[in-house]
Design a protein around this motif. Sequence first.
Motif, PDB file in Angstrom:
ATOM      1  N   LEU A   1      42.474 -56.919 -80.646  1.00 36.11           N
ATOM      2  CA  LEU A   1      41.150 -56.649 -80.115  1.00 36.11           C
ATOM      3  C   LEU A   1      41.063 -55.159 -79.835  1.00 36.11           C
ATOM      4  CD1 LEU A   1      40.926 -59.601 -77.578  1.00 36.11           C
ATOM      5  CD2 LEU A   1      39.501 -59.349 -79.613  1.00 36.11           C
ATOM      6  N   ARG A   2      39.914 -54.553 -80.191  1.00 34.79           N
ATOM      7  CA  ARG A   2      39.731 -53.116 -79.946  1.00 34.79           C
ATOM      8  C   ARG A   2      38.362 -52.897 -79.331  1.00 34.79           C
ATOM      9  NH1 ARG A   2      41.850 -53.106 -85.403  1.00 34.79           N
ATOM     10  NH2 ARG A   2      43.922 -52.143 -85.514  1.00 34.79           N
ATOM     11  N   GLY A   3      38.303 -52.019 -78.331  1.00 42.08           N
ATOM     12  CA  GLY A   3      37.037 -51.768 -77.665  1.00 42.08           C
ATOM     13  C   GLY A   3      36.857 -50.309 -77.294  1.00 42.08           C
ATOM     14  N   ILE A   4      35.606 -49.900 -77.112  1.00 40.99           N
ATOM     15  CA  ILE A   4      35.248 -48.542 -76.695  1.00 40.99           C
ATOM     16  C   ILE A   4      34.223 -48.663 -75.571  1.00 40.99           C
ATOM     17  CG2 ILE A   4      34.115 -46.383 -77.378  1.00 40.99           C
ATOM     18  CD1 ILE A   4      35.218 -46.857 -80.195  1.00 40.99           C
ATOM     19  N   CYS A   5      34.408 -47.864 -74.521  1.00 38.79           N
ATOM     20  CA  CYS A   5      33.479 -47.914 -73.396  1.00 38.79           C
ATOM     21  C   CYS A   5      33.500 -46.597 -72.632  1.00 38.79           C
ATOM     22  CB  CYS A   5      33.847 -49.060 -72.444  1.00 38.79           C
ATOM     23  SG  CYS A   5      35.420 -48.823 -71.601  1.00 38.79           S
ATOM     24  N   SER A   6      32.564 -46.446 -71.725  1.00 38.17           N
ATOM     25  CA  SER A   6      32.577 -45.345 -70.769  1.00 38.17           C
ATOM     26  C   SER A   6      33.294 -45.826 -69.516  1.00 38.17           C
ATOM     27  CB  SER A   6      31.148 -44.915 -70.418  1.00 38.17           C
ATOM     28  OG  SER A   6      30.496 -44.388 -71.554  1.00 38.17           O
ATOM     29  N   PHE A   7      34.285 -45.056 -69.075  1.00 32.68           N
ATOM     30  CA  PHE A   7      35.107 -45.498 -67.948  1.00 32.68           C
ATOM     31  C   PHE A   7      35.825 -44.290 -67.367  1.00 32.68           C
ATOM     32  CE2 PHE A   7      38.990 -47.204 -66.037  1.00 32.68           C
ATOM     33  CZ  PHE A   7      38.493 -48.263 -65.281  1.00 32.68           C
ATOM     34  N   GLN A   8      36.001 -44.288 -66.051  1.00 36.57           N
ATOM     35  CA  GLN A   8      36.715 -43.202 -65.387  1.00 36.57           C
ATOM     36  C   GLN A   8      37.786 -43.769 -64.469  1.00 36.57           C
ATOM     37  OE1 GLN A   8      34.156 -40.366 -63.444  1.00 36.57           O
ATOM     38  NE2 GLN A   8      32.806 -40.147 -65.226  1.00 36.57           N
ATOM     39  N   ASP A   9      38.921 -43.090 -64.446  1.00 35.50           N
ATOM     40  CA  ASP A   9      40.019 -43.446 -63.555  1.00 35.50           C
ATOM     41  C   ASP A   9      40.706 -42.151 -63.141  1.00 35.50           C
ATOM     42  OD1 ASP A   9      42.932 -44.143 -62.870  1.00 35.50           O
ATOM     43  OD2 ASP A   9      42.048 -46.137 -63.031  1.00 35.50           O
ATOM     44  N   GLU A  10      40.881 -41.960 -61.840  1.00 34.08           N
ATOM     45  CA  GLU A  10      41.407 -40.686 -61.347  1.00 34.08           C
ATOM     46  C   GLU A  10      42.839 -40.428 -61.775  1.00 34.08           C
ATOM     47  OE1 GLU A  10      42.674 -42.361 -56.891  1.00 34.08           O
ATOM     48  OE2 GLU A  10      40.996 -40.967 -57.139  1.00 34.08           O
ATOM     49  N   ARG A  11      43.565 -41.464 -62.193  1.00 30.97           N
ATOM     50  CA  ARG A  11      44.948 -41.256 -62.676  1.00 30.97           C
ATOM     51  C   ARG A  11      44.985 -40.791 -64.135  1.00 30.97           C
ATOM     52  NH1 ARG A  11      46.656 -47.209 -61.608  1.00 30.97           N
ATOM     53  NH2 ARG A  11      44.499 -47.334 -62.326  1.00 30.97           N
ATOM     54  N   TYR A  12      43.888 -41.024 -64.837  1.00 31.40           N
ATOM     55  CA  TYR A  12      43.805 -40.654 -66.252  1.00 31.40           C
ATOM     56  C   TYR A  12      42.520 -39.845 -66.443  1.00 31.40           C
ATOM     57  CZ  TYR A  12      47.384 -44.237 -66.506  1.00 31.40           C
ATOM     58  OH  TYR A  12      48.530 -44.962 -66.301  1.00 31.40           O
ATOM     59  N   VAL A  13      42.602 -38.589 -66.052  1.00 36.72           N
ATOM     60  CA  VAL A  13      41.396 -37.763 -66.010  1.00 36.72           C
ATOM     61  C   VAL A  13      41.041 -37.251 -67.394  1.00 36.72           C
ATOM     62  CG1 VAL A  13      41.720 -37.094 -63.612  1.00 36.72           C
ATOM     63  CG2 VAL A  13      42.759 -35.704 -65.423  1.00 36.72           C
ATOM     64  N   LEU A  14      39.765 -37.043 -67.601  1.00 30.30           N
ATOM     65  CA  LEU A  14      39.238 -36.604 -68.884  1.00 30.30           C
ATOM     66  C   LEU A  14      39.860 -35.290 -69.330  1.00 30.30           C
ATOM     67  CD1 LEU A  14      37.144 -36.999 -71.175  1.00 30.30           C
ATOM     68  CD2 LEU A  14      35.507 -35.753 -69.747  1.00 30.30           C
ATOM     69  N   GLN A  15      40.047 -34.377 -68.382  1.00 25.27           N
ATOM     70  CA  GLN A  15      40.547 -33.051 -68.741  1.00 25.27           C
ATOM     71  C   GLN A  15      41.938 -33.111 -69.371  1.00 25.27           C
ATOM     72  OE1 GLN A  15      39.160 -33.883 -65.859  1.00 25.27           O
ATOM     73  NE2 GLN A  15      37.234 -32.714 -65.949  1.00 25.27           N
ATOM     74  N   GLN A  16      42.759 -34.049 -68.915  1.00 28.09           N
ATOM     75  CA  GLN A  16      44.117 -34.161 -69.442  1.00 28.09           C
ATOM     76  C   GLN A  16      44.160 -34.918 -70.755  1.00 28.09           C
ATOM     77  OE1 GLN A  16      46.936 -36.412 -67.044  1.00 28.09           O
ATOM     78  NE2 GLN A  16      48.624 -35.108 -67.709  1.00 28.09           N
ATOM     79  N   GLY A  17      43.372 -35.977 -70.850  1.00 27.37           N
ATOM     80  CA  GLY A  17      43.381 -36.789 -72.059  1.00 27.37           C
ATOM     81  C   GLY A  17      44.595 -37.693 -72.139  1.00 27.37           C
ATOM     82  N   GLY A  18      44.583 -38.572 -73.123  1.00 26.48           N
ATOM     83  CA  GLY A  18      45.692 -39.499 -73.297  1.00 26.48           C
ATOM     84  C   GLY A  18      45.556 -40.721 -72.420  1.00 26.48           C
ATOM     85  N   GLY A  19      46.680 -41.421 -72.200  1.00 22.34           N
ATOM     86  CA  GLY A  19      46.634 -42.642 -71.418  1.00 22.34           C
ATOM     87  C   GLY A  19      47.959 -43.360 -71.423  1.00 22.34           C
ATOM     88  N   PHE A  20      47.939 -44.675 -71.679  1.00 20.34           N
ATOM     89  CA  PHE A  20      49.156 -45.478 -71.556  1.00 20.34           C
ATOM     90  C   PHE A  20      49.114 -46.668 -72.495  1.00 20.34           C
ATOM     91  CE2 PHE A  20      46.103 -47.504 -68.737  1.00 20.34           C
ATOM     92  CZ  PHE A  20      46.309 -48.859 -68.985  1.00 20.34           C
ATOM     93  N   GLU A  21      50.289 -47.259 -72.708  1.00 18.96           N
ATOM     94  CA  GLU A  21      50.423 -48.609 -73.239  1.00 18.96           C
ATOM     95  C   GLU A  21      51.173 -49.429 -72.207  1.00 18.96           C
ATOM     96  OE1 GLU A  21      51.935 -49.420 -77.116  1.00 18.96           O
ATOM     97  OE2 GLU A  21      50.834 -47.776 -78.058  1.00 18.96           O
ATOM     98  N   ALA A  22      50.778 -50.682 -72.037  1.00 17.10           N
ATOM     99  CA  ALA A  22      51.487 -51.623 -71.172  1.00 17.10           C
ATOM    100  C   ALA A  22      52.008 -52.762 -72.043  1.00 17.10           C
ATOM    101  CB  ALA A  22      50.555 -52.164 -70.085  1.00 17.10           C
TER     102      ALA A  22
END
Length: 384
Positions: free
Chosen positions: A179-200
Motif C-alpha cells: 500500500l502506498r499513500g501521499i498526504c499533508s502531515f507534520q511531525d516535530e520529530r521529522y521536520v520538513l527542513q531536514q527531510g527524510g524519515g523512517f522505516e518500522a
Amino acid sequence: MKRKAIVIGAGIGGLSAAIRLKSEGWHVEVFEKVTSLKKTGAGIVLAANGMKALERLGVAGEIRAMGKKVGKAEIRTWDGKILFQLPTKEMAERYGTYSYLIHRASLQKILLDKFDCNGINLQKRISRFFQDKSKVTAVFSDGSAVEGDVLIGADGIHSTIRANLIQKDKLRYAGFTALRGICSFQDERYVLQQGGGFEAWGHGKRFGFSHLGQNRIFWFAAINSPEGREIPYGARKQAAHQHFKGWYNPIEAVIEATDEEAILHHDIFDRKPLSHWGSGRVTLLGDAAHPMLPNLGQGGALAMEDAIVLADYLSNTKDIESANFKYERERIKRTTKMVRHSRKMARMVQMENPIATSVRNRMLQAVPSRVMAARLHWVVGYEV
C-alpha cells in the motif's frame, strides 16, 4: 543523415534514453501505449548514483528543487526502538549529494520537458517487431509501423519487447503486497527542513515514512500476503489501519491523514535475472530488462544508468549490434547483483517468525552506522 532510435515506453528509463540520444544528435521517437501521461504513481527515492545520472541528463537541479533531500534515515522496530540510523550527512559529503525523494509523476514531467513532448506518440501499443541488417521495424496494434536504426524496449516489467525476445519468462511474486499513500502531515520529530524519515519493521510487515517535497509525506506499507488478494478502493485505508494498529507513532496518524483515493495497492514482483536481454538491433533497459523488488530503492536509478550507458555506446559507433552487446555486457553484472540482493533483503525485512526477527534486530543494533553505510557503497557510490 541522423540515425533514428525507436523507444518503447515513456517512463523514467525510456525518457532518459531519449534525452541522452537526442543530445548526441539522434532522431528519437518515443511510443507509449497509454492515452495520456497522467500524474499517477507515488514517491521514488533517488540515491547518490541516481542523482549523478540525473546530472548527466541535465536535470538534477530540477529534482532538488521539486523533491526533498533525505536528511534522516532511521530503521526502527514496529514499536519505535531504533535499530540503526544511516549517517546521511557523512554519506552526502562522500558522494557529493544527498539522496532525494520526489513524486514519480514530477520526475517524469521533468524528463518530458527536457526531451520535448512533441517527440512522444501516445496510444501506440507495440505488437511485434522485425529486423534485418540495415533497420528494425516496430509494428503497432493499430496497424501502423515505424522503422529505425535501433529499437529500445523500456516498456516496464510487463514488457512486450521482452516477451517477443524471451519466451516462457515468468513473473516472480515477492510474497508481499504494498500500500502506498501521499498526504499533508507534520511531525516535530521529522521536520520538513531536514527531510527524510523512517522505516518500522515488524513481523511480516513494515511501514515507511518520508518527506516527498512540496509539503507532502509519502508512506508505504509492505505486508506479507498471498498473491492476488486485492484490496479495493474504499477499503485500503481501513486495511492499513488494521495492519498497523498500535505501531510507532506517527504511523496511525499519517494513515488517518491520507485520503482514501490517494492510496494505491499493488502486489510486488520481479523476474529471474537474464544472461542476455538483446538481439541484433533490439535491446531492453530498466524494468523491461531487470525488474527488481523495491527494497534497495534502485529501480529508477538503474534505468537511468542503463539509458546513459546504452546511449553512449550507440553514439560512439555505427555498429548498432556491437553497441547493444557492449552495453549489455557492461550492465548485466551490476543489475543481476541488484536483483538478487533486493530479493535477499526482502527475506530479511519481511521475516514473520518472532524469534528470527528478534535475532535480526539484535544483530542490526550491534552494527555501527558507518559499517552499514559502507555496505551500501557498491549500490549508491556507483557513477555511470
